[in-house]
Design a protein around this motif. Structure first.
Motif: not given
Length: 302
Positions: A84-102
């Motif tokens: 129910p709580q908002p998504l962790d913005p730092d975790h989202l950005q780390r996930f995005k960086a991984l997607v961009d990287r690979y």
């Protein structure tokens, strides 16, 4: 300096590999030497996103080597889309960086929650299926897809408890998420078998109602049999042994209706030697190949 960095970024971009109709396995770094020495190739590899969110080191060196020769699927386990709580913005950005990287061929996450305030649980926990939960899950899926700039596949859970305030069937809940957000679905056939046994419903009926037209990836795994406090059989989605015969049979039924879909063998603990895991992927590939000419719902939709 900026031009040199840009040139370097272009130079390390990875090749594109198709995954349609392919079977793959979980990638474990201890298997890397055997994978590189093998004369044949497994279709693709999947990694858990959270294992690669550091900046560098041995994990990335191993994954970079694999990504040179294989397509990769990134599977998130800690986004807590059902919470129910908002998504962790730092975790989202780390996930995005991984997607961009690979540049993965597929990206997936779980229909589950695993955080509360600043507490992180070592489990993928179930959620009640009702309109309020549906709204915030859809909001989270929309947010994740917007931030990473890619469509994700949402995985059905394995569950061990049910909620009294559930008002929707799981398949209807999942279908509505896909409709509202445009996400794809990851059908974990072992999860269906485990949940059906634990809650006393028919896995066949569940799959009959499941929105197979939205399924873009399939997971297969082994499960363990235990007993609950009352001495009743309890199945655990353990990912520590071969796929059970009954799960293979359900997989055949799914492919007979859906047609071939990229399929992953999950094996996360009690790891076997690489030839054992490769043999499981080969078994899935043989079934995929048998259904490669059926077309299933994909052709019907087109």
């Amino acid at each position: 300096m900026q031009n040199n960095l840009a040139d370097r970024a272009d130079a390390v971009r990875f090749p594109h590999y198709a995954v349609a109709g392919q079977a793959g396995t979980s990638f474990k770094p201890e298997h890397l030497p055997a994978i590189l020495a093998a004369s044949d190739r497994c279709g693709f590899f999947e990694v858990h996103a959270e294992n690669y969110m550091g900046a560098g080191g041995p994990p990335h060196r191993a994954l970079e080597r694999i990504r040179q020769d294989y397509p990769v699927s990134i599977h998130g386990v800690c986004m807590s889309l059902g919470g129910p709580q908002p998504l962790d913005p730092d975790h989202l950005q780390r996930f995005k960086a991984l997607v961009d990287r690979y540049e993965p061929a597929m990206i997936s996450e779980h229909l589950a929650w695993s955080t509360h305030d600043d507490i992180f649980y070592n489990d993928l926990l179930p959620l009640p299926y009702n309109e309020a939960t549906l709204t915030h899950v859809c909001d989270h899926v929309d947010q994740m897809q917007s931030v990473i700039g890619r469509r994700i596949f949402l995985e059905n859970p394995s569950t061990y408890v049910a909620f009294t305030d559930t008002t929707m069937a799981e398949v209807d809940f999942i279908r509505e998420i896909a409709r509202r957000t445009g996400c794809g679905l990851l059908l974990d056939v072992n999860n269906v078998f485990v949940s059906a046994a634990n809650h006393g419903f028919s896995a066949l009926d569940y799959l009959k109602d499941f929105p197979l037209e939205s399924v873009e990836q399939i997971h297969l795994a082994g499960h363990a049999e235990q007993e609950d406090g009352a001495g009743e059989k309890l199945l655990i989605d353990s990912h520590d042994r071969p796929v059970a015969d009954a799960v293979w049979q359900l997989y055949e039924i799914v492919l007979s209706r859906r047609g071939p879909v990229p399929t992953l063998i999950e094996w996360d603990s009690e790891l076997p030697d690489w030839p054992v895991l490769r043999a499981e992927a080969r078994a899935a590939q043989a079934i995929l190949d048998r259904h490669s000419d059926t077309g299933g719902l994909r052709d019907a939709a087109e």
